[in-house]
Every structure is written in C-alpha cells, then in structure tokens.
Design a protein around this motif. Structure first.
Motif, PDB file in Angstrom:
ATOM      1  N   GLY A  59       0.811  -1.213   0.000  1.00  0.00           N
ATOM      2  CA  GLY A  59       0.000   0.000   0.000  1.00  0.00           C
ATOM      3  C   GLY A  59       0.840   1.256   0.000  1.00  0.00           C
ATOM      4  N   SER A  60       1.955   1.227   0.720  1.00  0.00           N
ATOM      5  CA  SER A  60       2.849   2.389   0.771  1.00  0.00           C
ATOM      6  C   SER A  60       3.421   2.703  -0.601  1.00  0.00           C
ATOM      7  N   ILE A  61       3.939   1.677  -1.265  1.00  0.00           N
ATOM      8  CA  ILE A  61       4.588   1.901  -2.559  1.00  0.00           C
ATOM      9  C   ILE A  61       3.585   2.372  -3.603  1.00  0.00           C
ATOM     10  N   VAL A  62       2.411   1.751  -3.630  1.00  0.00           N
ATOM     11  CA  VAL A  62       1.396   2.134  -4.618  1.00  0.00           C
ATOM     12  C   VAL A  62       0.977   3.587  -4.435  1.00  0.00           C
ATOM     13  N   ILE A  63       0.712   3.998  -3.194  1.00  0.00           N
ATOM     14  CA  ILE A  63       0.242   5.359  -2.956  1.00  0.00           C
ATOM     15  C   ILE A  63       1.355   6.378  -3.215  1.00  0.00           C
ATOM     16  N   LEU A  64       2.609   6.006  -2.938  1.00  0.00           N
ATOM     17  CA  LEU A  64       3.731   6.903  -3.227  1.00  0.00           C
ATOM     18  C   LEU A  64       3.895   7.106  -4.733  1.00  0.00           C
ATOM     19  N   ILE A  65       3.830   6.026  -5.491  1.00  0.00           N
ATOM     20  CA  ILE A  65       3.972   6.129  -6.949  1.00  0.00           C
ATOM     21  C   ILE A  65       2.844   6.966  -7.539  1.00  0.00           C
ATOM     22  N   GLU A  66       1.616   6.740  -7.042  1.00  0.00           N
ATOM     23  CA  GLU A  66       0.477   7.506  -7.545  1.00  0.00           C
ATOM     24  C   GLU A  66       0.659   8.995  -7.290  1.00  0.00           C
ATOM     25  N   ASN A  67       1.044   9.355  -6.056  1.00  0.00           N
ATOM     26  CA  ASN A  67       1.164  10.768  -5.690  1.00  0.00           C
ATOM     27  C   ASN A  67       2.405  11.435  -6.275  1.00  0.00           C
ATOM     28  N   SER A  68       3.371  10.628  -6.737  1.00  0.00           N
ATOM     29  CA  SER A  68       4.559  11.228  -7.361  1.00  0.00           C
ATOM     30  C   SER A  68       4.281  11.700  -8.780  1.00  0.00           C
ATOM     31  N   TYR A 273      14.029   9.433  -3.123  1.00  0.00           N
ATOM     32  CA  TYR A 273      14.114   9.799  -4.540  1.00  0.00           C
ATOM     33  C   TYR A 273      13.163  10.955  -4.846  1.00  0.00           C
ATOM     34  N   TYR A 274      11.927  10.868  -4.344  1.00  0.00           N
ATOM     35  CA  TYR A 274      10.944  11.920  -4.618  1.00  0.00           C
ATOM     36  C   TYR A 274      11.328  13.223  -3.906  1.00  0.00           C
ATOM     37  N   LYS A 275      11.981  13.106  -2.749  1.00  0.00           N
ATOM     38  CA  LYS A 275      12.451  14.299  -2.044  1.00  0.00           C
ATOM     39  C   LYS A 275      13.550  14.990  -2.856  1.00  0.00           C
ATOM     40  N   LEU A 276      14.539  14.204  -3.314  1.00  0.00           N
ATOM     41  CA  LEU A 276      15.657  14.780  -4.077  1.00  0.00           C
ATOM     42  C   LEU A 276      15.208  15.355  -5.417  1.00  0.00           C
ATOM     43  N   ASP A 277      14.124  14.776  -5.980  1.00  0.00           N
ATOM     44  CA  ASP A 277      13.635  15.257  -7.274  1.00  0.00           C
ATOM     45  C   ASP A 277      12.602  16.371  -7.117  1.00  0.00           C
ATOM     46  N   GLY A 278      12.389  16.791  -5.866  1.00  0.00           N
ATOM     47  CA  GLY A 278      11.486  17.904  -5.612  1.00  0.00           C
ATOM     48  C   GLY A 278      10.014  17.576  -5.753  1.00  0.00           C
ATOM     49  N   VAL A 279       9.656  16.303  -5.662  1.00  0.00           N
ATOM     50  CA  VAL A 279       8.261  15.898  -5.840  1.00  0.00           C
ATOM     51  C   VAL A 279       7.475  16.033  -4.539  1.00  0.00           C
ATOM     52  N   MET A 280       8.076  15.595  -3.437  1.00  0.00           N
ATOM     53  CA  MET A 280       7.414  15.688  -2.146  1.00  0.00           C
ATOM     54  C   MET A 280       8.452  15.713  -1.034  1.00  0.00           C
ATOM     55  N   SER A 281       8.057  16.206   0.115  1.00  0.00           N
ATOM     56  CA  SER A 281       8.966  16.254   1.259  1.00  0.00           C
ATOM     57  C   SER A 281       9.031  14.882   1.930  1.00  0.00           C
ATOM     58  N   ILE A 282      10.052  14.713   2.776  1.00  0.00           N
ATOM     59  CA  ILE A 282      10.170  13.461   3.534  1.00  0.00           C
ATOM     60  C   ILE A 282       8.926  13.266   4.408  1.00  0.00           C
ATOM     61  N   LYS A 283       8.480  14.351   5.034  1.00  0.00           N
ATOM     62  CA  LYS A 283       7.300  14.274   5.912  1.00  0.00           C
ATOM     63  C   LYS A 283       6.078  13.814   5.121  1.00  0.00           C
ATOM     64  N   ARG A 284       5.896  14.389   3.925  1.00  0.00           N
ATOM     65  CA  ARG A 284       4.767  14.007   3.078  1.00  0.00           C
ATOM     66  C   ARG A 284       4.874  12.540   2.650  1.00  0.00           C
ATOM     67  N   GLY A 285       6.087  12.112   2.324  1.00  0.00           N
ATOM     68  CA  GLY A 285       6.307  10.724   1.908  1.00  0.00           C
ATOM     69  C   GLY A 285       5.978   9.742   3.015  1.00  0.00           C
ATOM     70  N   LEU A 286       6.398  10.064   4.238  1.00  0.00           N
ATOM     71  CA  LEU A 286       6.111   9.181   5.372  1.00  0.00           C
ATOM     72  C   LEU A 286       4.611   9.146   5.678  1.00  0.00           C
ATOM     73  N   PHE A 287       3.981  10.322   5.577  1.00  0.00           N
ATOM     74  CA  PHE A 287       2.532  10.385   5.810  1.00  0.00           C
ATOM     75  C   PHE A 287       1.786   9.498   4.815  1.00  0.00           C
ATOM     76  N   LEU A 288       2.149   9.612   3.547  1.00  0.00           N
ATOM     77  CA  LEU A 288       1.505   8.798   2.516  1.00  0.00           C
ATOM     78  C   LEU A 288       1.764   7.306   2.735  1.00  0.00           C
ATOM     79  N   SER A 289       2.987   6.984   3.171  1.00  0.00           N
ATOM     80  CA  SER A 289       3.322   5.581   3.422  1.00  0.00           C
ATOM     81  C   SER A 289       2.403   4.974   4.480  1.00  0.00           C
ATOM     82  N   PHE A 290       2.181   5.706   5.555  1.00  0.00           N
ATOM     83  CA  PHE A 290       1.303   5.203   6.615  1.00  0.00           C
ATOM     84  C   PHE A 290      -0.151   5.132   6.144  1.00  0.00           C
ATOM     85  N   GLU A 291      -0.551   6.077   5.289  1.00  0.00           N
ATOM     86  CA  GLU A 291      -1.903   6.016   4.721  1.00  0.00           C
ATOM     87  C   GLU A 291      -2.069   4.756   3.879  1.00  0.00           C
ATOM     88  N   GLY A 292      -1.034   4.427   3.106  1.00  0.00           N
ATOM     89  CA  GLY A 292      -1.068   3.219   2.281  1.00  0.00           C
ATOM     90  C   GLY A 292      -1.144   1.955   3.126  1.00  0.00           C
TER      91      GLY A 292
END
Length: 438
Positions: A59-68, A273-292
């Motif tokens: 769920g984490s990976i799917v939601i991260l890929i979608e939001n990226s 990767y998404y943080k370094l590419d300017g897509v989302m912050s670490i905080k946003r990535g972790l939040f989405l991971s837990f949502e997934g």
C-alpha cells in the motif's frame, strides 16, 4: 460462505473455528483456547510476519507512486506520446507480458502487473475483475514453469528427499525439468488467458463485471521514472535478497524475507528519490506511506486468516485422507489425473500451492513407483494441481494480492476467474489421461 455472503473475513473465521471445534472434540472452552493459541503461534513465526509486512508495505509503494505523478507520466508516455497502448486489448496484454517477464516471485509479479496496468485498463473501459484475472493467471503459472526461483528450490528439495530416501533414482534437477514439461495446467492457463485477451472473451460472471469509470480520480502528471525506477529496483532487489538469504544460491533463498526486505528498501528509496527530485517532502512521503499501510490492513487480515485455516486443514490431515482414499481405487492410467484432482482440492482448501507440493509429493512419488507410473508425469500432476487449486481459492495469497493490485473485490475476482480456470483445468485433466496411456 465466502462466495455467497461476500464476507471473506467472517467466512474464514467460521471455517477456522469449525475446524478447531472438530479437533477439540466439540469442546467450546478448548476451541476458544485453541483459537487464541493458533493466532498467537502464527504471529510468532517470522515468515508470516514478513509476508504480512509485505502486504502492508504494498500500500505504501502504490500510494507513493500515484502521488509522485509517475503513473500519470507512464500513461502519457505509452498512450499519448508514443501511442503504444491505444486499446483495451493492448492494456491487458501489457499486464500479461509483465506477468510473464517478472517470474521471480508470484506476489511481486501480480503486484507490478496490476499496479502498472490498472490506470490503462481503467481508461479503456476494462473491468478490474478482468485485470485481476490476467494478473493471477500469469503469476503462479509462470513461476511454476520457469522455476529459477523459490518454487524451483522447494520442488528440488522435495524430489531430493525422495532420492535420499531411496524411493527415487537419478538427479533431482533432471527429474524436475522433465516434470515441468508436464505442468499442463500452467501451460493451458497461459494459453487460455492470451486467447481471452486477444478475442475479448467474456464468459459467466465476467460478462457482468463492474467497469470502474471514476472521473474524479486523476493521476498527477509527472516523470515516467517516478514509477519505473522503483519498480525496476523492486525486481532487482528480490533477486539480490534471494541471493543473500540463500548464501549465494538464489534457489535456496527465503521468499518471505526477500519480498519483505525488498518492500522496505523500495519504500525508503521512493521517499528519498521523490524528495531529491522535488516531488514531495520526507514528511509528506512518510505520511503517505502510513496512509497506504492503513488501506492494506483488511488485506493483511485476510492473509492471516488464510494462513490460519491452512494450518487447521493440515491438522485435520485432509490431504493424507484424500491420498489414502484414492490409493485404494486407482488404475495406473488414471493415477496422474487423480493426483491432479487431489492436489487441486487440497490447494483450494488450504489456499497454498507450496503446502500442497509439500504434502502431495512424498505421497505421489512412492505411489507412482509402486504402480510403475511415469514419475515426472505424476510430479507434473502435483505441480499442476497445486497451481490450479491455488488459482481458484478465495483464501490464496496470490488471489488476494491480484485482487488488491487491481483494486478489485476478492470475491468478485474469484467468481469471474473461476470459469476460465475450470476450462484450463479440464484441458489439463484430458492431457494427463492422454499422456498416461502414451
């Protein structure tokens, strides 16, 4: 109960309690205690915890890929920029060939095929039930045919045990390769699936499968690499961890450990990767991971209950009973067919092809030797039956993960897939009889 009530969890729990009630001489108190003990024991086993962890991290990976925006970028690349996927048939063929090419582990195969293809099949009016069918009908069959994975390792070990016991004579790898040539169900399932896609064949419940057309669901437009790189990393890491956990031998690696470690590393890589590419912050990535992870809790619960009922049917000695019953009424010409049917029933009941291999191989090989039957043909029947029953079972992990990756209801997936699986099973049955006479 699962098929008629559409409540998988209640149905599974009912089966578990009934089995334990029989095992504990109809004592309500002992059954209650046994139920608690069973789940405590299951959750104490590392491989089960890792498998449940894998299901949650999906769920984490799917939601991260979608939001990226990676899925939106992939759709733009294959559908608009290069006009590669321009029809319903092409979108399903994408899932089909992904399922064939990624043969390292059936769960990873279903996950990637469903995640990548779902937005494209949605856009072309393909039901998610049909996508789930394609994912499920390629993952386990391909893994059982191209056994350069954990499937091959298990089967090699089971055959080697029979050689060490003096039941068989020969090289285990040679016997396995000859047996795979008789894996008729896997072969027929792949052919049937391709024909269903190419000629758009809808039979039975598939005719009425719901087509999801959600105009409110929009995939952000991003780089194709935001989807492709995590998926490539996932495939590479599975091989790497199989190599590491197998002490340099991929065939001896731990499947549950490999997919669990793969999902952890891929999730962390994606966030960074998404943080370094300017897509989302670490905080946003972790939040989405837990949502997934939260979204996958019901799926993980179904998997846990599936493991529990498999344990109960094993304690009831269902497989041993079926095999002993059949051995008294068999003709050598129908041995492979009966072994195929018994393996199918056992796999359907327990939801595990690997468990079926482990139970039936030590039973089927001595029977074949005693009756003068063709050994590879009988082993092929065990493999085919294990895959067939697992393919049809509503409590199989590959069935559940295929439905999850396609965002299809598990019961709908089982109902719509069953007619196609039965056709492949009928073809395999005929082939086993023909080759037994040959």
């Amino acid at each position: 109960m699962a098929l008629f009530t559409r409540s998988v969890l209640v149905s599974l729990f009912g089966g578990i309690v009934l089995g334990l009630f029989l095992l504990n001489d109809f004592s309500f108190v002992d059954t209650f205690y046994a139920t608690f003990t069973l789940f405590f024991t299951l959750l104490s086993q590392a491989w089960i915890l890792k498998t449940l962890g894998f299901a949650l991290l999906v769920g984490s990976i799917v939601i991260l890929i979608e939001n990226s925006g990676g899925i939106g970028g992939f759709i733009h690349f294959v559908q608009k920029k290069h006009s590669i996927i321009t029809s319903a048939r092409a979108s399903l063929l994408l899932a089909y060939f992904i399922g064939i090419l990624i043969f390292v582990e059936s769960s990873i195969t279903s996950l990637i095929a469903g995640t990548v293809s779902r937005p494209l099949t949605d856009s072309h009016g393909v039901s998610r039930a049909k996508l789930a069918f394609v994912c499920d009908s390629t993952s386990a069959p391909v893994c059982s045919l191209l056994a350069i994975n954990g499937w091959g390792a298990l089967l090699l070990g089971l055959i080697s045990t029979q050689i060490l016991a003096g039941v068989l004579v020969g090289e285990s790898i040679d016997i396995l390769l000859k047996s795979i040539a008789y894996n008729f169900y896997a072969m027929s399932a792949l052919v049937v699936t391709f024909l269903v896609i190419w000629f758009n064949i809808d039979i039975g419940p598939m005719k009425n499968a719901v087509v999801i057309n959600d105009p409110t669901r929009q995939y952000g437009f991003g780089k194709i690499g935001h989807m492709v790189y995590p998926i490539i990393l996932m495939v590479v890491l599975v091989f790497l961890f199989l190599y590491i956990t197998g002490d340099g031998n991929i065939l001896k690696g731990s499947g549950s450990s490999s997919i669990f470690y793969t999902m952890i590393v891929t999730t962390l890589f994606s966030i960074l990767y998404y943080k370094l590419d300017g897509v989302m912050s670490i905080k946003r990535g972790l939040f989405l991971s837990f949502e997934g992870i939260k979204k996958m809790i019901p799926i993980a619960t179904i998997l846990l209950f599936a493991f529990a009922i498999g344990n109960v049917t094993d304690e009831l000695k269902t497989g041993l009973y079926l095999a002993s019953f059949a051995s008294n009424i068999l003709s050598v010409h129908y041995l492979a067919l009966i072994i195929f049917v018994l393996s199918s029933i056992m796999s359907f009941s327990t939801g595990t092809s690997w468990g079926t291999f482990s139970i039936m191989t030590p039973i089927a090989i001595p029977m074949a030797v005693a009756m003068g039957a063709d050994i590879p043909l009988v082993i092929g029947a065990v493999i085919s039956g294990g895959v067939f029953g697992d393919h049809c079972s509503p409590i199989s992990d590959t069935t559940i993960i295929s439905a999850m990756a396609s965002e299809c209801d598990v019961v709908e997936h089982v109902k719509t897939q069953l007619p196609y699986a039965l056709i492949s099973g009928l073809v395999a049955s005929v082939m086993f009889v023909i080759f037994s006479y040959m």
